[in-house]
Motif scaffolding. Structure first.
Motif, PDB file in Angstrom:
ATOM      1  N   TYR A   1      20.615  57.063 -27.911  1.00 23.50           N
ATOM      2  CA  TYR A   1      21.712  56.095 -28.569  1.00 23.50           C
ATOM      3  C   TYR A   1      21.292  55.833 -29.970  1.00 23.50           C
ATOM      4  CZ  TYR A   1      23.558  56.257 -23.822  1.00 23.50           C
ATOM      5  OH  TYR A   1      24.232  56.713 -22.612  1.00 23.50           O
TER       6      TYR A   1
ATOM      7  N   ASN B   1      22.843  55.784 -33.765  1.00 22.33           N
ATOM      8  CA  ASN B   1      23.954  56.021 -34.553  1.00 22.33           C
ATOM      9  C   ASN B   1      23.632  55.645 -36.070  1.00 22.33           C
ATOM     10  OD1 ASN B   1      25.915  55.535 -32.231  1.00 22.33           O
ATOM     11  ND2 ASN B   1      24.556  53.699 -31.998  1.00 22.33           N
TER      12      ASN B   1
ATOM     13  N   PHE C   1      25.575  54.510 -39.653  1.00 20.78           N
ATOM     14  CA  PHE C   1      26.825  53.848 -40.280  1.00 20.78           C
ATOM     15  C   PHE C   1      26.824  53.960 -41.840  1.00 20.78           C
ATOM     16  CE2 PHE C   1      28.205  52.008 -36.312  1.00 20.78           C
ATOM     17  CZ  PHE C   1      27.347  51.931 -35.566  1.00 20.78           C
TER      18      PHE C   1
ATOM     19  N   SER D   1      33.703  47.018 -44.411  1.00 21.94           N
ATOM     20  CA  SER D   1      33.071  46.999 -42.991  1.00 21.94           C
ATOM     21  C   SER D   1      32.188  48.093 -43.002  1.00 21.94           C
ATOM     22  CB  SER D   1      34.037  46.913 -41.847  1.00 21.94           C
ATOM     23  OG  SER D   1      34.922  45.610 -41.988  1.00 21.94           O
ATOM     24  N   PRO D   2      31.247  48.037 -42.075  1.00 14.58           N
ATOM     25  CA  PRO D   2      30.693  49.438 -41.665  1.00 14.58           C
ATOM     26  C   PRO D   2      31.622  50.232 -40.942  1.00 14.58           C
ATOM     27  CG  PRO D   2      29.176  47.528 -41.028  1.00 14.58           C
ATOM     28  CD  PRO D   2      30.818  46.954 -41.634  1.00 14.58           C
TER      29      PRO D   2
ATOM     30  N   ARG E   1      31.137  54.058 -38.443  1.00 16.56           N
ATOM     31  CA  ARG E   1      29.994  54.823 -37.854  1.00 16.56           C
ATOM     32  C   ARG E   1      30.340  56.233 -38.336  1.00 16.56           C
ATOM     33  NH1 ARG E   1      30.015  55.706 -31.471  1.00 16.56           N
ATOM     34  NH2 ARG E   1      31.545  57.114 -32.026  1.00 16.56           N
TER      35      ARG E   1
ATOM     36  N   TYR F   1      22.977  52.638 -42.514  1.00 15.77           N
ATOM     37  CA  TYR F   1      22.227  52.240 -41.451  1.00 15.77           C
ATOM     38  C   TYR F   1      22.008  53.215 -40.364  1.00 15.77           C
ATOM     39  CZ  TYR F   1      23.430  47.693 -44.055  1.00 15.77           C
ATOM     40  OH  TYR F   1      23.277  46.803 -45.177  1.00 15.77           O
TER      41      TYR F   1
ATOM     42  N   MET G   1      20.832  52.706 -36.376  1.00 20.83           N
ATOM     43  CA  MET G   1      21.232  51.669 -35.334  1.00 20.83           C
ATOM     44  C   MET G   1      20.728  52.380 -33.912  1.00 20.83           C
ATOM     45  SD  MET G   1      23.898  50.816 -33.001  1.00 20.83           S
ATOM     46  CE  MET G   1      23.235  49.720 -31.456  1.00 20.83           C
TER      47      MET G   1
ATOM     48  N   GLY H   1      20.810  51.982 -29.716  1.00 18.02           N
ATOM     49  CA  GLY H   1      21.749  51.227 -28.694  1.00 18.02           C
ATOM     50  C   GLY H   1      20.917  51.734 -27.299  1.00 18.02           C
TER      51      GLY H   1
ATOM     52  N   TRP I   1      17.529  46.804 -25.584  1.00 23.72           N
ATOM     53  CA  TRP I   1      17.878  45.482 -25.843  1.00 23.72           C
ATOM     54  C   TRP I   1      16.626  44.940 -26.444  1.00 23.72           C
ATOM     55  CZ3 TRP I   1      22.836  44.482 -25.897  1.00 23.72           C
ATOM     56  CH2 TRP I   1      23.710  44.985 -24.817  1.00 23.72           C
ATOM     57  N   PRO I   2      16.750  44.106 -27.429  1.00 16.06           N
ATOM     58  CA  PRO I   2      18.018  43.678 -28.226  1.00 16.06           C
ATOM     59  C   PRO I   2      18.331  45.053 -29.091  1.00 16.06           C
ATOM     60  CG  PRO I   2      15.994  42.858 -29.335  1.00 16.06           C
ATOM     61  CD  PRO I   2      15.535  43.240 -27.832  1.00 16.06           C
ATOM     62  N   LEU I   3      19.605  45.279 -29.508  1.00 11.39           N
ATOM     63  CA  LEU I   3      19.904  46.464 -30.286  1.00 11.39           C
ATOM     64  C   LEU I   3      19.600  46.022 -31.690  1.00 11.39           C
ATOM     65  CD1 LEU I   3      23.872  46.437 -28.999  1.00 11.39           C
ATOM     66  CD2 LEU I   3      21.627  47.628 -28.110  1.00 11.39           C
TER      67      LEU I   3
ATOM     68  N   PHE J   1      18.946  47.312 -36.029  1.00 12.28           N
ATOM     69  CA  PHE J   1      19.426  48.279 -37.112  1.00 12.28           C
ATOM     70  C   PHE J   1      18.285  48.505 -37.844  1.00 12.28           C
ATOM     71  CE2 PHE J   1      24.095  48.444 -36.958  1.00 12.28           C
ATOM     72  CZ  PHE J   1      24.533  47.228 -35.983  1.00 12.28           C
TER      73      PHE J   1
ATOM     74  N   GLY K   1      16.927  48.883 -41.999  1.00 14.15           N
ATOM     75  CA  GLY K   1      16.996  47.924 -43.191  1.00 14.15           C
ATOM     76  C   GLY K   1      17.977  48.290 -43.899  1.00 14.15           C
TER      77      GLY K   1
ATOM     78  N   TRP L   1      22.479  42.655 -34.964  1.00 16.34           N
ATOM     79  CA  TRP L   1      23.357  42.415 -33.809  1.00 16.34           C
ATOM     80  C   TRP L   1      23.217  40.999 -33.375  1.00 16.34           C
ATOM     81  CZ3 TRP L   1      20.631  41.334 -29.231  1.00 16.34           C
ATOM     82  CH2 TRP L   1      21.334  41.253 -27.890  1.00 16.34           C
TER      83      TRP L   1
ATOM     84  N   TYR M   1      31.292  40.327 -37.347  1.00 20.49           N
ATOM     85  CA  TYR M   1      32.115  41.348 -37.224  1.00 20.49           C
ATOM     86  C   TYR M   1      32.418  41.589 -35.655  1.00 20.49           C
ATOM     87  CZ  TYR M   1      31.159  43.219 -42.001  1.00 20.49           C
ATOM     88  OH  TYR M   1      31.183  43.403 -43.414  1.00 20.49           O
TER      89      TYR M   1
ATOM     90  N   ARG N   1      28.715  49.054 -27.346  1.00 21.60           N
ATOM     91  CA  ARG N   1      27.323  48.709 -27.465  1.00 21.60           C
ATOM     92  C   ARG N   1      26.617  49.514 -27.922  1.00 21.60           C
ATOM     93  NH1 ARG N   1      24.000  48.897 -21.822  1.00 21.60           N
ATOM     94  NH2 ARG N   1      25.158  50.673 -21.748  1.00 21.60           N
ATOM     95  N   SER N   2      26.352  50.579 -27.047  1.00 25.50           N
ATOM     96  CA  SER N   2      25.314  51.666 -27.501  1.00 25.50           C
ATOM     97  C   SER N   2      25.930  52.455 -28.686  1.00 25.50           C
ATOM     98  CB  SER N   2      25.141  52.675 -26.494  1.00 25.50           C
ATOM     99  OG  SER N   2      24.457  51.982 -25.188  1.00 25.50           O
TER     100      SER N   2
ATOM    101  N   TRP O   1      35.290  48.743 -35.753  1.00 24.17           N
ATOM    102  CA  TRP O   1      34.675  47.538 -36.668  1.00 24.17           C
ATOM    103  C   TRP O   1      35.842  46.719 -36.931  1.00 24.17           C
ATOM    104  CZ3 TRP O   1      29.188  46.236 -37.874  1.00 24.17           C
ATOM    105  CH2 TRP O   1      28.340  47.195 -37.244  1.00 24.17           C
ATOM    106  N   GLY O   2      35.912  45.215 -36.847  1.00 24.22           N
ATOM    107  CA  GLY O   2      36.920  44.552 -37.492  1.00 24.22           C
ATOM    108  C   GLY O   2      36.420  44.153 -38.981  1.00 24.22           C
TER     109      GLY O   2
END
Lengths: 112, 116
Positions: free
Chosen positions: A37, A39, A41, A48-49, A51, A92, A94, A96, A99-101, A103, A105, B47, B95, B100-101, B106-107
């Protein structure tokens, strides 16, 4: 926590030239379910970001095919085959998987 | 088309509270994990919290544990973030994000400013 280290921090590119961004993870991003997982962005100025890629290399709908992703485990790369003016922004990675998710820098792509 | 619209941001004094809302449309809200991500001025993405479809699992970044609560109302297609004991370092654009993964939708974000 998983630390994602992106390089370079800033990437000045000539229009039409390729660009490459690295994302290195402090631990493997292979989930117990076998998926990775990771990603990528894009965040254009004032937006907004969005994906671009998921599972490290799968392109989202509507994303130009000049964007590609590769890598596995702890090392991942985003490539732009020929940078266009609309590609200016911050990129970026990221994860997934854990935990914790977290990103990376961010890498700022700008036109020379 | 899947859409997320946040609201509820504003200026609040340190120690104060705010409740952010996010209304979803164009997809089956109850089928997805939902997440809050924030971005401090001039900084990267962080996050904040995620919640499972049925509310059975919730996760928070350490810096907000005990102060923020994520919740949802699947009947209203809505996600919430109750923020208490706010600090200056909570100042950010927040946002609402689907997933999740994957985080694929996105808003536009809502701005929270914590200042006296």
């Amino acid at each position: 926590d998983v630390v994602l280290t992106q390089s370079p921090l800033s990437l000045p590119v000539t229009l039409g030239q390729p660009a490459s961004i690295s994302c290195r993870s402090s631990r493997s991003l292979v989930h117990s379910d076998g998926s990775t997982y990771l990603n990528w962005f894009q965040q254009r100025p004032g937006q907004s970001p969005r994906r671009l890629l998921y599972y490290g290399s799968k392109r989202d709908s509507g994303v130009p095919d000049r964007f590609s992703g590769s890598g596995s485990g702890t090392e991942f790369t985003l490539r732009i085959s020929g940078v266009e003016a609309e590609d200016v922004g911050v990129y970026y990675c990221m994860q997934g998987t854990h935990w914790p998710l977290t990103f990376g820098g961010g890498t700022t792509v700008e036109i020379k | 088309e899947a859409q997320l619209v946040e609201s509820g941001g504003g200026l609040v004094q340190p120690g104060g509270s705010l409740r952010l809302s996010c209304v979803a449309s164009g997809f089956s809200f109850s089928s997805y994990w939902m997440t809050w991500i924030r971005q401090a001025p001039g900084k990267g993405l962080e996050w904040v919290a995620s919640m499972r479809q049925d509310g059975g699992e919730r996760y928070y970044v350490d810096s907000v544990k005990g102060r923020f609560t994520i919740s949802r109302d699947n009947a209203k297609d809505a996600l919430y973030l109750q923020m208490n004991s706010l600090r200056a370092e909570d100042t950010a654009v927040y946002y609402c994000v689907r997933g999740r993964s994957g985080m694929d939708v996105w808003g536009q974000g809502t701005t929270v400013t914590v200042s006296s």
